[in-house]
Scaffold this active site. Structure first.
Site, PDB file in Angstrom:
ATOM      1  N   GLU A 107     -50.646 -92.286   5.292  1.00 15.04           N
ATOM      2  CA  GLU A 107     -51.817 -91.597   5.846  1.00 15.04           C
ATOM      3  C   GLU A 107     -51.957 -92.000   7.318  1.00 15.04           C
ATOM      4  O   GLU A 107     -52.092 -93.183   7.618  1.00 15.04           O
ATOM      5  CB  GLU A 107     -53.076 -91.997   5.056  1.00 15.04           C
ATOM      6  N   ASP A 113     -52.913 -80.478   4.725  1.00 12.73           N
ATOM      7  CA  ASP A 113     -53.588 -79.654   5.739  1.00 12.73           C
ATOM      8  C   ASP A 113     -53.023 -78.239   5.678  1.00 12.73           C
ATOM      9  O   ASP A 113     -51.810 -78.056   5.751  1.00 12.73           O
ATOM     10  CB  ASP A 113     -53.376 -80.262   7.129  1.00 12.73           C
ATOM     11  N   THR A 170     -60.326 -86.118  -5.736  1.00 14.11           N
ATOM     12  CA  THR A 170     -60.399 -86.649  -4.373  1.00 14.11           C
ATOM     13  C   THR A 170     -61.649 -86.083  -3.690  1.00 14.11           C
ATOM     14  O   THR A 170     -62.219 -85.087  -4.130  1.00 14.11           O
ATOM     15  CB  THR A 170     -59.149 -86.259  -3.547  1.00 14.11           C
ATOM     16  N   GLU A 220     -61.169 -82.558  -2.628  1.00 12.94           N
ATOM     17  CA  GLU A 220     -61.274 -81.573  -3.714  1.00 12.94           C
ATOM     18  C   GLU A 220     -62.735 -81.323  -4.079  1.00 12.94           C
ATOM     19  O   GLU A 220     -63.143 -80.176  -4.307  1.00 12.94           O
ATOM     20  CB  GLU A 220     -60.524 -82.054  -4.958  1.00 12.94           C
TER      21      GLU A 220
END
Ligand SMILES: C[S@@+](CC[C@H](N)C(=O)[O-])C[C@H]1O[C@@H](n2cnc3c(N)ncnc32)[C@H](O)[C@@H]1O
Length: 242
Positions: free
Chosen positions: A98, A147, A221, A224
């Site tokens: 990340e 993304d 998440t 989500e």
């Protein structure tokens, strides 16, 4: 410690992990709180993969001897899925990638709070980790809500591309799953088309009902939850390395 300094250390000033916004979206966000900055300074270096060193012949060697297989999560965001899955599977080694420093700080706080020893990290582009890993080293790859790059001229930046699929195929074991979720219909269709064209993956025949339901043990998440609150319906696709 000022937020700017904190961000600088995790970004361009640190040299190693600067991730240009133009390539990966956000790499910086809100200023870190002092506790988060301390985790970035003190805990993160212990967990980072050293891509300047040769990769081990067996990726399990990145973890302790209990680890029987290695999995990769690309773009873990706030780390909700990565933490929950790593806590449930202490005999699996997880590599989380990340570029976004705030997400990294949130994940580190959870690793510290739960005392998890089976996560290694990359603050930056996951594809650099994929390029570094030895052949057939991953038993599973997670790519959740990448993304979407909705503008037509930006779509070539999407993580699902023929090049990246070939790179992933090299490091996945036969039968290894690639799990993909998106709330963007166009990205779902894009992904199905590219996976169907790939010589390396099969789409695990799923009924429409299946692809509207998450995997067993799914941890929602933050991204989500926001997508669903906005009325978008996620799809969950599973592909198997041939
Ligand atoms: C829309 S967010 C989804 C985050 C998370 N998967 C979730 O479901 O909440 C996409 C994430 O992918 C990360 N990302 C983008 N490009 C990446 C790359 N090349 N390697 C690793 N992560 C990347 C972004 O920083 C961002 O946090």
């Amino acid at each position: 410690m000022s937020g700017d300094k904190t961000q600088g250390r995790s970004g361009a000033a640190a040299g190693e992990d600067f991730t240009p916004r133009r390539l990966y979206g956000r790499s910086k966000g809100k200023a870190l709180r002092p506790g988060q900055a301390r985790l970035i300074d003190e805990l993160l270096p212990k967990l980072l993969l050293d891509l300047s060193a040769p990769a081990p012949h067996d990726a399990r060697a990145l973890f302790d001897s209990r680890v029987r297989e290695t999995r990769l999560e690309i773009g873990f965001g706030g780390g909700e899925h990565l933490i929950a899955t790593a806590a449930r599977n202490p005999d699996v080694g997880f590599i989380g990638c990340e570029p976004f420093v705030n997400g990294m700080a949130r994940l580190l706080a959870r690793i510290a709070a739960e005392g998890l020893g089976n996560i290694r990290l990359r603050q930056g582009d996951a594809i650099e980790v994929v390029d570094w890993l030895p052949d057939a080293s991953l038993a599973r790859v997670y790519l959740f809500y990448p993304d979407p790059w909705p503008k037509r001229r930006h779509r070539k930046r999407r993580l699902v591309s023929p090049d990246n699929l070939a790179k992933l195929a090299r490091v996945m074991t036969p039968g290894a799953q690639l799990r993909f979720a998106t709330d963007i219909d166009d990205y779902a269709g894009w992904t199905l088309a590219r996976l169907a064209a790939s010589p390396d993956f099969d789409w695990r025949a799923q009924s429409a009902q299946d692809w509207l339901s998450p995997w067993d043990g799914w941890t929602q998440t933050k991204y989500e939850a926001k997508a669903m609150a906005a009325g978008r319906k996620p799809v969950y696709l599973t592909f198997a390395r041939r």
